[in-house]
Design a protein around this motif. Structure first.
Motif, PDB file in Angstrom:
ATOM      1  N   ASP A 134       0.761  -1.217   0.015  1.00  0.00           N
ATOM      2  CA  ASP A 134      -0.119  -0.128  -0.001  1.00  0.00           C
ATOM      3  C   ASP A 134       0.931   1.240  -0.064  1.00  0.00           C
ATOM      4  O   ASP A 134       0.490   2.033  -0.837  1.00  0.00           O
ATOM      5  CB  ASP A 134      -0.993  -0.146   1.060  1.00  0.00           C
ATOM      6  N   ARG A 135       1.966   1.332   0.985  1.00  0.00           N
ATOM      7  CA  ARG A 135       3.067   2.423   0.677  1.00  0.00           C
ATOM      8  C   ARG A 135       3.588   2.631  -0.429  1.00  0.00           C
ATOM      9  O   ARG A 135       3.825   3.589  -0.745  1.00  0.00           O
ATOM     10  CB  ARG A 135       3.745   2.131   2.015  1.00  0.00           C
ATOM     11  N   ALA A 136       3.965   1.424  -1.222  1.00  0.00           N
ATOM     12  CA  ALA A 136       4.588   1.723  -2.385  1.00  0.00           C
ATOM     13  C   ALA A 136       3.645   2.203  -3.174  1.00  0.00           C
ATOM     14  O   ALA A 136       4.144   3.376  -4.231  1.00  0.00           O
ATOM     15  CB  ALA A 136       5.188   0.376  -2.971  1.00  0.00           C
ATOM     16  N   GLY A 137       2.425   2.028  -3.189  1.00  0.00           N
ATOM     17  CA  GLY A 137       1.404   2.643  -4.203  1.00  0.00           C
ATOM     18  C   GLY A 137       1.113   4.168  -3.825  1.00  0.00           C
ATOM     19  O   GLY A 137       1.080   5.100  -4.847  1.00  0.00           O
ATOM     20  N   LEU A 138       1.395   4.236  -2.475  1.00  0.00           N
ATOM     21  CA  LEU A 138       1.209   5.867  -2.166  1.00  0.00           C
ATOM     22  C   LEU A 138       2.336   6.661  -2.459  1.00  0.00           C
ATOM     23  O   LEU A 138       2.038   7.922  -3.080  1.00  0.00           O
ATOM     24  CB  LEU A 138       1.212   5.714  -0.461  1.00  0.00           C
ATOM     25  N   PHE A 139       3.396   6.094  -2.672  1.00  0.00           N
ATOM     26  CA  PHE A 139       4.782   6.812  -2.896  1.00  0.00           C
ATOM     27  C   PHE A 139       4.889   6.751  -4.554  1.00  0.00           C
ATOM     28  O   PHE A 139       5.934   7.000  -5.123  1.00  0.00           O
ATOM     29  CB  PHE A 139       5.928   6.509  -2.214  1.00  0.00           C
ATOM     30  N   SER A 140       3.803   6.357  -5.337  1.00  0.00           N
ATOM     31  CA  SER A 140       4.168   5.822  -6.665  1.00  0.00           C
ATOM     32  C   SER A 140       3.572   6.997  -7.452  1.00  0.00           C
ATOM     33  O   SER A 140       2.493   7.466  -7.408  1.00  0.00           O
ATOM     34  CB  SER A 140       3.295   4.608  -7.153  1.00  0.00           C
ATOM     35  N   GLY A 141       4.168   7.569  -8.796  1.00  0.00           N
ATOM     36  CA  GLY A 141       3.983   8.531  -9.505  1.00  0.00           C
ATOM     37  C   GLY A 141       3.845  10.077  -9.169  1.00  0.00           C
ATOM     38  O   GLY A 141       3.698  10.800  -9.839  1.00  0.00           O
ATOM     39  N   GLY A 142       4.567  10.280  -8.055  1.00  0.00           N
ATOM     40  CA  GLY A 142       4.687  11.642  -7.595  1.00  0.00           C
ATOM     41  C   GLY A 142       6.060  12.002  -7.727  1.00  0.00           C
ATOM     42  O   GLY A 142       7.134  11.330  -8.223  1.00  0.00           O
ATOM     43  N   THR A 144       8.298  12.704  -5.264  1.00  0.00           N
ATOM     44  CA  THR A 144       8.884  12.228  -3.895  1.00  0.00           C
ATOM     45  C   THR A 144       9.266  10.863  -4.349  1.00  0.00           C
ATOM     46  O   THR A 144       8.344   9.870  -4.556  1.00  0.00           O
ATOM     47  CB  THR A 144       7.948  12.236  -2.845  1.00  0.00           C
ATOM     48  N   THR A 145      10.614  10.578  -4.415  1.00  0.00           N
ATOM     49  CA  THR A 145      10.880   9.062  -4.458  1.00  0.00           C
ATOM     50  C   THR A 145      11.696   8.501  -3.082  1.00  0.00           C
ATOM     51  O   THR A 145      11.998   9.545  -2.121  1.00  0.00           O
ATOM     52  CB  THR A 145      12.056   8.875  -5.530  1.00  0.00           C
ATOM     53  N   ARG A 146      11.728   7.506  -2.729  1.00  0.00           N
ATOM     54  CA  ARG A 146      12.217   6.580  -1.664  1.00  0.00           C
ATOM     55  C   ARG A 146      13.676   7.015  -1.504  1.00  0.00           C
ATOM     56  O   ARG A 146      14.396   6.688  -2.553  1.00  0.00           O
ATOM     57  CB  ARG A 146      11.830   5.218  -1.738  1.00  0.00           C
TER      58      ARG A 146
END
Length: 312
Positions: A134-142, A144-146
């Motif tokens: 779920d958190r991978a999806g939250l940080f996908s497409g924007g 901000t990268t990990r």
């Protein structure tokens, strides 16, 4: 006057920021517990799909992003001030940096394997896998990268040394002397790190920071009482959105009042919300949307950190 309703869950760092803002203001509020992962059908009926936590509801007005919530709470109760007179830009700019850069470091450090093993020790492997997905999806497409854990560890001592120095030299007990939005934005990533013995030393090793953090957390969460998500939906259905701000409509890219648009965050949690653009001001964008469960609502977004496009 409509009640303040916060949709949140206990372990969300930004929800802790919002709870502390309510405590600092000495406000009473209603607490609606939401799932930490999608789907969130009751909340989606109010927001139209905004993914981040928390969300503030006041009647039929729905506020997204804690930076805008802080400004709305300032309207609710002017004193004590979150944006000190004469230092409004300094406070807001520092808060934006802490909410992005410091939070990004905290997320990387909290989700390193050693910390995850402790933080999620009571969850099944399947539940942990679902949360990480779920958190991978939250940080996908924007934008901000990990941040790599190694890089977060490398840079963290600089961030904390600067904070320690500032607090040692500041004449007052807080970052700008008196408490402000800067303190609450800096505090919630550190609160997040304090959640396990693996990451807590990253804060505890700095005595001035630790003392300051205790003072910020000492404001507490105000007076809250539980409310169900169904009750919150009923509040929205039975309410009418507040009058639009007394400010000129200002949209330099040519979008107009009454136009169907989508608004989305640019950094992470970029799921778009569709509706009718009813207001664009210097700080705030407002969409009108209608849902069979939530009724007619106005969904509020900050201008900075969000974008909108013409609805296809």
């Amino acid at each position: 006057m409509s009640e303040l309703i916060l949709h949140h869950y206990p372990t969300s760092p930004f929800a802790e920021k919002a709870r502390l803002l309510l405590g600092f203001k000495g406000l009473s509020w209603r607490s609606v517990s939401i799932p930490p992962m999608m789907p969130k059908p009751d909340l989606t009926a109010l927001t139209g799909g905004y993914r981040k936590t928390p969300v503030l509801q006041i009647g039929a007005d729905i506020y997204c992003d804690t930076s805008l919530m802080a400004r709305r709470l300032e309207q609710e109760k002017a004193s004590p001030a979150l944006f000190p007179e004469g230092r409004e830009m300094i406070a807001a700019s520092f808060a934006a940096w802490a909410d992005s850069v410091v939070f990004q470091h905290a997320v990387s450090l909290v989700f390193q394997p050693e910390s995850v093993a402790v933080r999620f020790a009571k969850l099944s492997p399947e539940a942990i896998k679902a949360f990480i997905s779920d958190r991978a999806g939250l940080f996908s497409g924007g934008t901000t990268t990990r941040l790599a854990t190694e890089q977060a560890k490398h840079q963290w001592p600089t961030i904390m040394a600067r904070l320690e120095q500032q607090l040692l030299r500041e004449e007052g007990d807080f970052l700008l002397g008196d408490p402000s939005i800067a303190d609450f934005a800096m505090a919630h990533p550190l609160w997040f790190l304090k959640g396990t013995p693996v990451t807590s030393p990253l804060v505890d090793e700095y005595p001035a920071v630790s003392s300051w953090l205790a003072r910020v957390l000492g404001f507490g969460h105000g007076a809250s009482s539980q409310m169900s998500s169904e009750e919150a939906l009923e509040v929205a259905r039975n309410a009418t959105p507040a009058a639009l701000p007394d400010e000129s409509f200002n949209e330099p890219n040519g979008f107009t009042a009454g136009q169907q648009v989508t608004i989305a965050a640019t950094d992470y949690g970029v799921d778009p919300v569709a509706g009718e653009l009813v207001f664009a001001g210097s700080e705030e964008l407002i969409l009108r949307r209608e849902d069979e469960r939530g009724g007619v609502v106005h969904v509020h977004f900050p201008r900075i950190g969000f974008k909108f496009l013409a609805k296809a």
